[in-house]
Motif scaffolding. Structure first.
Motif, PDB file in Angstrom:
ATOM      1  N   ALA A 138      28.649  35.204  90.829  1.00  0.00           N
ATOM      2  CA  ALA A 138      28.872  35.628  92.242  1.00  0.00           C
ATOM      3  C   ALA A 138      30.033  35.751  92.763  1.00  0.00           C
ATOM      4  O   ALA A 138      30.370  35.926  93.819  1.00  0.00           O
ATOM      5  CB  ALA A 138      27.867  34.695  93.268  1.00  0.00           C
ATOM      6  N   ILE A 173      23.342  43.815  89.083  1.00  0.00           N
ATOM      7  CA  ILE A 173      22.944  42.619  88.014  1.00  0.00           C
ATOM      8  C   ILE A 173      21.869  43.005  87.265  1.00  0.00           C
ATOM      9  O   ILE A 173      20.937  43.040  88.119  1.00  0.00           O
ATOM     10  CB  ILE A 173      22.855  41.176  88.797  1.00  0.00           C
ATOM     11  CG1 ILE A 173      24.259  40.848  89.571  1.00  0.00           C
ATOM     12  CG2 ILE A 173      22.948  40.082  87.974  1.00  0.00           C
ATOM     13  CD1 ILE A 173      24.259  39.799  90.221  1.00  0.00           C
ATOM     14  N   ILE A 225      17.502  31.509  91.115  1.00  0.00           N
ATOM     15  CA  ILE A 225      18.596  32.162  91.333  1.00  0.00           C
ATOM     16  C   ILE A 225      19.524  31.299  92.393  1.00  0.00           C
ATOM     17  O   ILE A 225      19.189  31.045  93.480  1.00  0.00           O
ATOM     18  CB  ILE A 225      18.099  33.538  92.337  1.00  0.00           C
ATOM     19  CG1 ILE A 225      17.194  34.461  91.386  1.00  0.00           C
ATOM     20  CG2 ILE A 225      19.377  34.215  92.650  1.00  0.00           C
ATOM     21  CD1 ILE A 225      16.461  35.520  92.338  1.00  0.00           C
ATOM     22  N   TYR A 280      24.611  33.860  95.135  1.00  0.00           N
ATOM     23  CA  TYR A 280      24.239  35.378  94.588  1.00  0.00           C
ATOM     24  C   TYR A 280      23.703  35.964  95.910  1.00  0.00           C
ATOM     25  O   TYR A 280      23.979  37.153  96.140  1.00  0.00           O
ATOM     26  CB  TYR A 280      22.972  35.422  93.713  1.00  0.00           C
ATOM     27  CG  TYR A 280      23.279  35.289  92.200  1.00  0.00           C
ATOM     28  CD1 TYR A 280      24.202  34.271  91.987  1.00  0.00           C
ATOM     29  CD2 TYR A 280      22.669  35.824  91.069  1.00  0.00           C
ATOM     30  CE1 TYR A 280      24.356  33.763  90.443  1.00  0.00           C
ATOM     31  CE2 TYR A 280      23.148  35.717  89.963  1.00  0.00           C
ATOM     32  CZ  TYR A 280      23.986  34.486  89.364  1.00  0.00           C
ATOM     33  OH  TYR A 280      24.290  34.391  88.153  1.00  0.00           O
ATOM     34  N   TYR A 281      23.157  35.168  96.750  1.00  0.00           N
ATOM     35  CA  TYR A 281      22.860  35.839  98.136  1.00  0.00           C
ATOM     36  C   TYR A 281      24.038  36.144  98.907  1.00  0.00           C
ATOM     37  O   TYR A 281      23.718  36.645 100.204  1.00  0.00           O
ATOM     38  CB  TYR A 281      21.782  34.962  98.844  1.00  0.00           C
ATOM     39  CG  TYR A 281      20.637  34.662  97.983  1.00  0.00           C
ATOM     40  CD1 TYR A 281      19.766  35.738  97.703  1.00  0.00           C
ATOM     41  CD2 TYR A 281      20.167  33.628  97.478  1.00  0.00           C
ATOM     42  CE1 TYR A 281      18.521  35.581  96.926  1.00  0.00           C
ATOM     43  CE2 TYR A 281      19.124  33.260  96.817  1.00  0.00           C
ATOM     44  CZ  TYR A 281      18.386  34.058  96.509  1.00  0.00           C
ATOM     45  OH  TYR A 281      17.156  34.096  95.863  1.00  0.00           O
ATOM     46  N   LEU A 289      26.692  38.268  97.953  1.00  0.00           N
ATOM     47  CA  LEU A 289      27.504  39.351  97.435  1.00  0.00           C
ATOM     48  C   LEU A 289      27.337  40.501  98.392  1.00  0.00           C
ATOM     49  O   LEU A 289      26.204  41.166  98.718  1.00  0.00           O
ATOM     50  CB  LEU A 289      26.864  39.406  95.958  1.00  0.00           C
ATOM     51  CG  LEU A 289      27.220  38.726  94.838  1.00  0.00           C
ATOM     52  CD1 LEU A 289      26.275  38.788  93.615  1.00  0.00           C
ATOM     53  CD2 LEU A 289      28.628  38.802  94.472  1.00  0.00           C
ATOM     54  N   LEU A 320      25.888  43.909  96.796  1.00  0.00           N
ATOM     55  CA  LEU A 320      24.969  44.056  95.754  1.00  0.00           C
ATOM     56  C   LEU A 320      23.892  45.002  96.009  1.00  0.00           C
ATOM     57  O   LEU A 320      23.423  44.846  97.135  1.00  0.00           O
ATOM     58  CB  LEU A 320      24.339  42.636  95.587  1.00  0.00           C
ATOM     59  CG  LEU A 320      23.524  42.414  94.535  1.00  0.00           C
ATOM     60  CD1 LEU A 320      24.187  42.595  93.163  1.00  0.00           C
ATOM     61  CD2 LEU A 320      22.689  41.094  94.415  1.00  0.00           C
ATOM     62  N   LEU A 380      19.494  43.926  92.122  1.00  0.00           N
ATOM     63  CA  LEU A 380      19.063  42.698  91.364  1.00  0.00           C
ATOM     64  C   LEU A 380      17.900  42.930  90.633  1.00  0.00           C
ATOM     65  O   LEU A 380      16.749  43.021  91.121  1.00  0.00           O
ATOM     66  CB  LEU A 380      18.912  41.506  92.622  1.00  0.00           C
ATOM     67  CG  LEU A 380      18.948  40.101  92.054  1.00  0.00           C
ATOM     68  CD1 LEU A 380      20.229  39.765  91.655  1.00  0.00           C
ATOM     69  CD2 LEU A 380      18.532  39.286  93.189  1.00  0.00           C
TER      70      LEU A 380
END
Length: 171
Positions: free
Chosen positions: A44, A52, A63, A67-68, A70, A73, A76
């Motif tokens: 991330a 991704i 997860i 990642y939350y 980005l 993004l 996913l």
């Protein structure tokens, strides 16, 4: 910068944490390989990451919370793995997320209301262990969702409920 492996090239191993050092990385796609292990939080780090895609592998674990965060993004894609845990309410921080595929995993818990904060167009959550109400509803005011799939309805035996007229595709 992109890292894309065509499907079924038999790439084996785990995702190296050094992938987070690729500052200009925008796309990582290793669909239908032989990738196992957990998702490294370091993935991330590249703030330009837009896609991704690790579906059809053998990834396990949750997860990572990182990642939350980005900001760019858009996609996913982790379907057909062995991922588990819950969806974080931080998913609402993904202000560019339009496509999320998490079906055929081992996720549990309820769907966070914060899903409504992301501009999701397509969401696929079926064949997991989610329960409770699905907040996404096709045609609802202030929602962008155009297709949502989950384990809902009496035929699936799963305790996910979709609002009446919300257009969920139930499995």
């Amino acid at each position: 910068t992109s890292i894309i492996f065509e499907e079924e090239n038999n790439v084996k191993g785990t995702i190296p944490m050094e992938i987070g050092e690729l500052e200009m990385l925008e796309v990582i796609s290793m669909e239908a390989q032989v990738i196992g292990g957990t998702l490294p939080p370091e993935m991330a780090k590249p703030q330009n990451l837009r896609i991704i895609d690790y579906d059809f592998n053998s990834l396990t674990g949750p997860i990572p919370e990182e990642y939350y965060s980005l900001p760019n993004l858009e996609q996913l894609d982790f379907n057909n793995n062995r991922l588990s845990g819950t969806l974080s309410p931080s998913i609402g921080n993904l202000k560019s997320l339009i496509f999320i595929q998490l079906h055929y995993n081992q996720f549990t818990g309820t769907f966070p209301q914060e899903l409504l904060d992301a501009p999701i167009l397509v969401a696929e959550f079926q064949f997991n262990n989610f329960f409770g109400p699905m907040p996404l509803c096709i045609g609802a005011p202030d929602q962008t969702i155009g297709a949502v799939s989950c384990d809902c309805g009496p035929a699936s035996g799963a305790p996910v409920t979709c609002g009446e007229g919300c257009g969920c595709e139930c499995f």
